[in-house]
Design an enzyme around this catalytic site. Structure first.
Site, short mmCIF file in Angstrom:
data_model
loop_
_atom_site.label_atom_id
_atom_site.label_comp_id
_atom_site.label_asym_id
_atom_site.label_seq_id
_atom_site.Cartn_x
_atom_site.Cartn_y
_atom_site.Cartn_z
N ASP A 51 2.48 -0.92 14.18
CA ASP A 51 1.91 -1.76 12.97
C ASP A 51 2.37 -3.23 13.25
O ASP A 51 3.31 -3.86 11.81
CB ASP A 51 1.89 -0.86 11.57
CG ASP A 51 0.90 -1.78 10.76
OD1 ASP A 51 0.31 -2.13 10.76
OD2 ASP A 51 1.46 -1.53 9.82
N GLY B 131 0.95 -1.38 0.23
CA GLY B 131 0.11 -0.62 -0.17
C GLY B 131 0.76 1.04 0.21
O GLY B 131 0.15 2.39 -0.73
#
Ligand SMILES: *[C@@H]1O[C@H](CO)[C@@H](O)[C@H](O)[C@H]1NC(C)=O
Ligand SMILES: *[C@@H]1O[C@H](CO)[C@@H](O)[C@H](O)[C@H]1NC(C)=O
Ligand SMILES: *[C@@H]1O[C@H](CO)[C@@H](O)[C@H](O)[C@H]1NC(C)=O
Ligand SMILES: *[C@@H]1O[C@H](CO)[C@@H](O)[C@H](O)[C@H]1NC(C)=O
Ligand SMILES: *[C@@H]1O[C@H](CO)[C@@H](O)[C@H](O)[C@H]1NC(C)=O
Ligand SMILES: *[C@@H]1O[C@H](CO)[C@@H](O)[C@H](O)[C@H]1NC(C)=O
Ligand SMILES: *[C@@H]1O[C@H](CO)[C@@H](O)[C@H](O)[C@H]1NC(C)=O
Length: 748
Positions: A543, A428
């Site tokens: 994350d 992404g």
């Protein structure tokens, strides 16, 4: 110089002529499309290569079924499907109707009927990544989409609000409405919405959640959408192209789809090619383009007399006039001729003027071009936050290894101009290339996708966070480059892929022993423990997932991707932030309260730990609804005493006690309340304890006495915290030896 240019031009012309010959020969040899073909279905035009009925379409992928019913106007459908076509354009777009998924509740929070989902399965043409977005509407709404683009894909978004006053028309930004992008080549998806509190808090103005995959432009969020959506379907855009590349297709002129006076181009988003009419021609390139009669079609482009030619036109001036004959532009148009003697002088004057001008213009141009390039680089440098970064790095220079600022040329050379073949990963965030520096160091170069303000911040954030960290289990940032349009980050190259791949690829997972898995868990835990407590300012990674843990040739873990990480000022133990992270790994408490603490990393780590134990994905739509999240699945199995039924086959044969303790540790990491979870330091120590339950020959290695003393000093506080968990003293002592290991092995 002039003659060289001419030669080039002539060769190009010859190529074009050759191509035209090839194309016209292919036209005569290919079968013409029957004139009996139906060109519309209801109100929708169906242009070739699409067609209705045998012999009317290019190939099966372009077949359209026209459903004629007595009751309503005929409607077109994609071949063998119930997907209705809205319109077809020759630029390679096809619009279809897709359904809206709904989930409704009544006032007492009881779900009305069972929710419906939005899904579609395509056979040939994928959803356009650039034109479509997944959109969800609701004030108590979690939307998830899963699909396939070769590998599995899952994503989603979250939307909450407390009252209508928070909601703004047109803003789909997480308050009442949220959006997320989809990957390229998406052929099928299944999207659904669930609710966190059954809409009980917002029922008065928002009883339902909605989700759909739709053309971004076609939907504009309005506040009244929260009361209810009347529409059942929305338009979505598909990218269509003819299968194969131009080069492949041209080999067989009979099946080549670009007909007379058209050009073939490979389409970037979808494998396949499309056709365009050559300039000066118009029409349907898949049937053959026709000349544009510029003199009659458009406004007459000439000031004087217009002559249409094949593919172009010329202008001339009538008798007693001179000039280029064109209307507008820089040319003179048509000017009445003056007396002849004056004309000669004027023409000579113009001639000399032009020569002098073109010479000076040439020099000026070269000079300007160079200056412009330098200016552009400077501008990019500033735009990419170079000044801020330089200053930040300068302040830290004295304490850490200097992070190098690379030049654009260096990195272009290293990657052979960012050649496709050098790509080692896409995500992404952007693309990762493998590069070789002049001193033959292999590096990974991360090129972010687009730079808007928020990404620049993330980018600088990653550089600053990483320049703080010096740990052998963290991917080292070597430097960055800010002179290009998008910023580039340069890392050391970790050559063995992601932990995710090693766990979920069946060929690789069988090679990862329990011992290795445990070591990877332990290394990752140590990194997090270090981030949380040992660096000058605590860092929360935010994350942690198996995708962000890389492995080197010895299966040593290297934690990466600090784009979302946050530095926590020492006087604050929690931060209020926009919820960010990856579904399946995201701490539910953080999701609920938006309060970011170190314990969020502990939760995510817990998920990675059970991923290692079970070999199952963190989020899977193959499992039952209540077990989609791996954490739930695992906790349920533990409760029902089925641990050994769900662990990876290879691990089920291992030392029971080790597996049980690891599972118990994971369970504690996954506690709903952050404060009940252990700290990362406790986790790291516990994992070391578990590892040394088995006999390892190197445990008895001699330690450098100085190092032991140093470690003892550093570890004193961890004894205190360790004693509050179940860790035994033996475990602690063993773990110390492990701590010393890095220095022993790095001394090689
Ligand atoms: C054609 O449309 C009718 C009415 O909408 C529907 O019942 C029927 O299933 C459709 N047939 C096909 C082949 O799609
Ligand atoms: C196709 O549909 C879209 C959305 O309804 C519309 O904007 C566009 O003009 C249509 N194109 C054609 C060729 O009808
Ligand atoms: C909500 O639905 C349930 C079951 O359908 C019903 O028992 C309950 O009375 C409903 N509540 C309200 C306030 O309508
Ligand atoms: C139809 O499209 C698919 C995928 O785009 C492709 O694999 C297949 O070869 C195409 N079929 C034909 C007949 O071109
Ligand atoms: C989509 O997911 C739902 C569960 O949420 C499942 O019941 C349904 O079969 C799925 N639909 C498709 C087309 O896969
Ligand atoms: C939501 O509804 C489900 C069943 O419909 C129930 O099990 C759950 O407890 C409810 N949650 C809340 C927060 O009301
Ligand atoms: C094809 O033609 C369209 C319309 O004339 C134009 O917008 C587009 O840029 C062309 N594409 C290529 C690759 O030439």
């Amino acid at each position: 110089m002039g003659s060289k240019w001419n030669l080039l031009e002539i060769t190009r012309m010859m190529l074009v002529v050759g191509q035209l010959l090839l194309i016209s020969s292919s036209l005569s040899s290919s079968q013409a499309v029957s004139s009996n073909c139906q060109e519309t279905c209801g109100v929708v035009a169906v242009p070739y290569p699409f067609g209705i009925g045998d012999g009317c379409y290019l190939n099966k992928n372009f077949s359209i079924h026209c459903n004629v019913t007595a009751a309503s106007t005929p409607k077109p459908y994609l071949r063998n499907s119930n997907i209705e076509v809205l319109n077809i354009s020759l630029d390679g777009e096809l619009r279809i109707y897709t359904h809206i998924g709904v989930d409704c509740y009544n006032e007492s929070g009881i779900q009305q009927q069972s929710g419906t989902w939005a899904s579609a399965t395509l056979s040939a043409f994928p959803f356009s990544k650039t034109k479509n977005k997944l959109t969800a509407i609701g004030c108590d709404t979690v939307a998830v989409i899963a699909g396939s683009k070769g590998q599995g894909f899952a994503s989603g978004c979250l939307s909450v609000c407390t009252g209508m006053d928070d909601v703004t028309d047109g803003a789909c930004d997480g308050i009442g409405c949220c959006q997320t992008t989809i990957p390229e080549m998406l052929l099928n998806y299944n999207a659904s919405v669930v609710s966190l509190k059954n809409h009980t808090k917002v029922w008065s103005f928002n009883p339902c959640s909605y989700v759909f995959l739709a053309e971004d432009k076609s939907f504009n969020f309005r506040r009244e959408n929260l009361h209810g959506m009347k529409k059942k379907v929305v338009p979505s855009v598909l990218d269509w192209a003819v299968w194969e590349t131009c080069v492949e297709a041209q080999k067989d002129p009979t099946s080549f789809a670009c007909k007379a006076h058209s050009e073939c181009f490979d389409f970037a988003n979808v494998p396949g090619y499309r056709c365009n009419c050559s300039s000066g021609y118009k029409g349907n390139p898949y049937l053959g383009c026709v000349d544009i009669d510029e003199c009659n079609d458009l406004e007459n482009p000439c000031d004087g007399i217009c002559h249409n030619t094949e593919g172009s036109y010329t202008c001339s001036c009538p008798k007693d006039y001179h000039g280029d004959g064109k209307k507008g532009g820089d040319g003179p148009g048509c000017i009445a001729n003056p007396k002849s003697s004056h004309l000669v002088i004027i023409l000579v004057g113009i001639g000399v003027g032009i020569i002098v001008l073109s010479f000076s213009a040439g020099f000026l141009y070269l000079g300007l071009k160079k200056r412009k390039l330098i200016r552009l680089k400077e501008q990019y440098f500033k735009q990419n936050g170079g000044l801020l970064l330089q200053q930040q790095l300068h302040e830290r220079d004295r304490t850490t290894n200097a992070t190098k600022i690379f030049s654009a040329e260096e990195l272009e050379k290293a990657t052979e101009h960012f050649d496709e073949s050098k790509i080692v990963g896409r995500g992404g965030y952007g693309t990762v290339y493998k590069g070789i520096l002049p001193n033959s160091t292999i590096v990974a170069i991360k090129k972010s996708k687009l730079v808007d303000e928020s990404q620049i911040e993330q980018f600088i954030n990653e550089v600053i966070v990483l320049s703080q960290i010096n740990h052998r289990n963290v991917v080292k940032l070597l430097g960055c480059c800010l002179e290009t349009e998008v910023p580039l980050l340069v890392y050391e190259f970790v050559n063995n892929g992601t932990l995710f791949d090693h766990i979920h690829n069946p060929n690789k997972s069988s090679k990862m022993s329990w011992e290795t898995r445990l070591r990877i868990a332990s290394e990752t835990a140590e990194v997090l423990s270090y981030l949380h407590s040992s660096t000058s300012i605590p860092i929360i990674h935010r994350d942690i997932k198996s995708m962000n843990i890389l492995l080197d040739a010895n299966y040593t873990a290297r934690v990466s991707d600090f784009g979302a990480s946050r530095l926590v000022p020492l006087d604050q133990s929690e931060l209020s932030t926009m919820v960010q992270g990856t579904l399946g790994y995201l701490d539910p408490e953080y999701l609920r309260t938006s309060q970011l603490t170190e314990k969020s990393d502990v939760y995510s780590f817990g998920v990675v730990l059970i991923e290692l134990l079970t070999g199952k994905k963190a989020l899977s739509f193959d499992r039952r609804e209540e077990e989609r999240s791996l954490a739930m699945y695992f906790l349920l199995a533990l409760k029902e005493n089925r641990l050994f039924q769900i662990v990876e086959e290879l691990i089920a044969r291992e030392d029971n006690e080790q597996v049980k303790r690891a599972a118990d540790l994971a369970k504690r990491c996954l506690k709903l309340k952050g404060e009940e979870r252990p700290t990362m330091k406790e986790v790291a120590i516990e994992l070391d304890g578990i590892r040394t339950m088995a006999n390892h020959p190197w445990v008895n290695l001699d330690l450098n006495p100085e190092e032991t003393v140093h470690l003892l000093g550093k570890m004193t506080d961890s004894i205190v915290s360790a004693s509050s968990s179940n860790t035994t003293n033996t475990g602690y002592a063993d773990s110390m030896k492990n701590h010393a290991m890095p220095s022993v092995s790095s001394g090689r």
